[in-house]
Design an enzyme around this catalytic site. Structure first.
Site, PDB file in Angstrom:
ATOM      1  N   GLN A 262       0.825  -1.208   0.000  1.00 58.44           N
ATOM      2  CA  GLN A 262       0.000   0.000   0.000  1.00 58.44           C
ATOM      3  C   GLN A 262       0.856   1.255   0.000  1.00 58.44           C
ATOM      4  OE1 GLN A 262      -3.540  -0.094  -0.334  1.00 58.44           O
ATOM      5  NE2 GLN A 262      -2.621  -2.037  -0.925  1.00 58.44           N
ATOM      6  N   HIS A 265       1.960   3.007  -3.272  1.00 62.26           N
ATOM      7  CA  HIS A 265       0.977   3.682  -4.120  1.00 62.26           C
ATOM      8  C   HIS A 265       1.191   5.187  -4.170  1.00 62.26           C
ATOM      9  CE1 HIS A 265      -2.066   0.988  -5.700  1.00 62.26           C
ATOM     10  NE2 HIS A 265      -2.095   0.326  -4.577  1.00 62.26           N
ATOM     11  N   GLU A 330      -9.641   1.173   4.497  1.00 59.85           N
ATOM     12  CA  GLU A 330     -10.049   0.673   3.179  1.00 59.85           C
ATOM     13  C   GLU A 330      -9.858  -0.843   3.122  1.00 59.85           C
ATOM     14  OE1 GLU A 330      -8.762   1.387  -1.506  1.00 59.85           O
ATOM     15  OE2 GLU A 330      -7.395   1.932   0.119  1.00 59.85           O
ATOM     16  N   HIS A 331      -8.667  -1.313   3.473  1.00 64.54           N
ATOM     17  CA  HIS A 331      -8.364  -2.743   3.511  1.00 64.54           C
ATOM     18  C   HIS A 331      -8.016  -3.133   4.945  1.00 64.54           C
ATOM     19  CE1 HIS A 331      -6.900  -1.264  -0.498  1.00 64.54           C
ATOM     20  NE2 HIS A 331      -7.689  -2.242  -0.905  1.00 64.54           N
ATOM     21  N   ASP A 364      -6.842  -6.811  -4.988  1.00 66.40           N
ATOM     22  CA  ASP A 364      -6.616  -5.716  -5.939  1.00 66.40           C
ATOM     23  C   ASP A 364      -6.820  -6.160  -7.382  1.00 66.40           C
ATOM     24  OD1 ASP A 364      -6.169  -3.517  -4.397  1.00 66.40           O
ATOM     25  OD2 ASP A 364      -3.992  -3.545  -4.553  1.00 66.40           O
ATOM     26  N   HIS A 423     -53.083  19.538  -0.466  1.00 65.34           N
ATOM     27  CA  HIS A 423     -52.845  18.093  -0.461  1.00 65.34           C
ATOM     28  C   HIS A 423     -54.101  17.358   0.014  1.00 65.34           C
ATOM     29  CE1 HIS A 423     -48.632  19.176  -0.900  1.00 65.34           C
ATOM     30  NE2 HIS A 423     -48.283  17.894  -0.922  1.00 65.34           N
TER      31      HIS A 423
END
Length: 492
Positions: A262, A265, A330-331, A364, A423
């Site tokens: 990770q 990235h 996220e993970h 992934d 209404h």
């Protein structure tokens, strides 16, 4: 930086500071570029293709003609055909697994008749046209093409438009090939905030879409946020992140490898290990130092660890899971004995990986579930990208005199309670028979039967090795839902 400096003891002052920084990682994203992004969007709205060409020249260093904004379909097909057999086979394997998984997410229209005689239901329809952002720059991501386009095709989306920045060396053949395999209708050589603006508002060449999906940098994420409302979006994606909960039996080398997967990235990526075993924490730090030394992207990974890396030592696994839930990663990897037993304690995570034989990198590429996941702590309320992101739901209500006679008085009372007399009167007129409906619906509430499901998805099959997911094999919506007007700037 030595990785040993990342080790902190939970509930200590250092840990509180580090965890607070990690918990706030998603805050104020894009604030520093928002003014510039607003100007880019405004210029694209005003100048259309001319602005796209100017921004591509300015930001990407590439000069294009208007006719070259769109990649010819023949170029995508040729890129796919020219791939080495092993690469093509790997992409086809990933595409098949992604498609089979997402086919299970499809919803169908439904209806029922209640005790009052009303027929109520929900109609599920695919979106007519979606835009997919495929990142470029630091690397090419064919996996993102597959993860975003295939769910749209499974949902039955009528037209998929992809955008991806072109490099100084030209198109990335692997991106073109993935677009052909996944079934992209049109691919444009544009990126950044200007590409998002083009998809949201349309230009002379780029058609306006109903929804934009896919990850990107802070400029892309900010443009998506500012365009929301004009167009739907999947999420505002931030840098990638992983949190590994590990016990004393975990392999420190594998934990470090997954953290670096990770960290490479982006300098703002988060890589965290939480463990109740102090000796494992030390082994993980040493493994990070060893593996980082030989990593091609070590400069990026080292910055990420310095910014948003941590090895947190807790008093128990239960406390480790509490920290994981607070950070909502996220993970989330559970590198523990009997990981299924601990899964019930996980409340907030984009994707959970059970055991060290299920690394995040598997997810992934071709495990099957989507890799476009909530980041920055948004897993507290957000979900992975899926087929459900490419459909819209319409409520359907059918009622006759018997239903209104039974439920109308309550409607009138509730309308008056809110001070909305018109209404109430609209229902009272029907109860009194003034302007009562004529035709089949005026009798027993029965008219011609109509299906609530104008779109029935085609049967889903795995992608054959050697076959592409192209227009001839993907499900298509009914003709009434396909865009029929010509592409033009400012709308369809």
């Amino acid at each position: 930086m030595k990785a040993a400096r990342l080790i902190v003891t939970a509930d200590s002052a250092r840990a509180r500071v580090r965890l607070a920084r990690l918990a706030a990682r998603g805050e104020a994203a894009g604030g520093r570029v928002e003014a510039d992004v607003r100007r880019i969007i405004a210029r694209v709205r005003r100048a259309g293709d001319g602005a796209l060409l100017a921004f591509t020249r300015r930001f990407d260093g590439v000069t294009l003609r208007r006719g070259a904004l769109r990649v010819p379909k023949e170029a995508m097909a040729a890129a796919y055909s020219s791939l080495p057999g092993r690469v093509r086979g790997d992409l086809e394997l990933a595409a098949r697994r992604i498609r089979v998984f997402h086919a299970r997410q499809r919803e169908r229209s439904w209806s029922f008749r209640d005790a009052s005689g009303a027929r109520l239901g929900q109609r599920i329809e695919p979106l007519a046209r979606v835009g997919v952002y495929v990142p470029g720059g630091r690397a090419a991501y064919p996996s993102t093409v597959l993860m975003t386009v295939i769910p749209a095709r499974v949902a039955g989306v009528g037209e998929v438009i992809a955008v991806s920045p072109v490099g100084k060396d030209g198109d990335a053949p692997i991106i073109l090939a993935a677009c052909h395999l996944a079934g992209v209708d049109s691919l444009f050589r544009i990126g950044g905030a200007q590409a998002v603006a083009a998809l949201a508002y349309g230009t002379e060449s780029v058609p306006r879409v109903d929804k934009i999906v896919g990850p990107g940098n802070v400029w892309v994420a900010t443009a998506k946020r500012l365009s929301f409302g004009q167009v739907d979006i999947d999420s505002i994606a931030g840098p990638s992140e992983v949190l590994v909960v590990a016990d004393g039996g975990a392999d420190a080398e594998l934990v470090a490898a997954d953290m670096l997967a990770q960290a490479e990235h982006d300098p703002l990526a988060a890589a965290i290990c939480v463990t109740p075993d102090r000796r494992l924490a030390a082994r993980v730090a040493a493994a990070l130092d060893r593996q980082l030394a030989s990593l091609p992207r070590r400069a990026v990974a080292a910055r990420a660890l310095a910014n948003f890396g941590a090895i947190v030592v807790t008093r128990s696994l239960a406390r480790a899971l509490e920290i994981a839930n607070r950070l909502a990663p996220e993970h989330l990897e559970l590198a523990v004995r009997a990981p299924r037993r601990w899964l019930a304690r996980v409340r907030h995570a984009g994707a959970v990986f059970l055991g060290q034989d299920a690394p995040e990198a598997f997810g992934d590429y071709l495990a099957g579930p989507n890799h476009v996941l909530p980041t920055g702590g948004t897993a507290r309320f957000a979900s992975p990208l899926g087929v459900y992101d490419f459909v819209k739901r319409t409520s359907v209500i059918e009622a006759g005199p018997r239903t209104l006679a039974r439920l109308g008085p309550a409607v009138v009372r509730l309308a008056r309670l809110e001070g909305l007399d018109a209404h109430g009167r609209a229902v009272e007129r029907r109860l009194a028979g003034v302007g009562s409906p004529r035709g089949p619906a005026a009798g027993r509430g029965r008219g011609p039967k109509r299906s609530l499901a104008p779109h029935t998805p085609a049967p889903v099959r795995g992608i054959r090795v050697g076959a592409s997911v192209s227009a001839g094999s993907r499900p298509r919506p009914a003709a009434a839902h396909r865009p029929t007007t010509p592409h033009r700037r400012g709308g369809r």
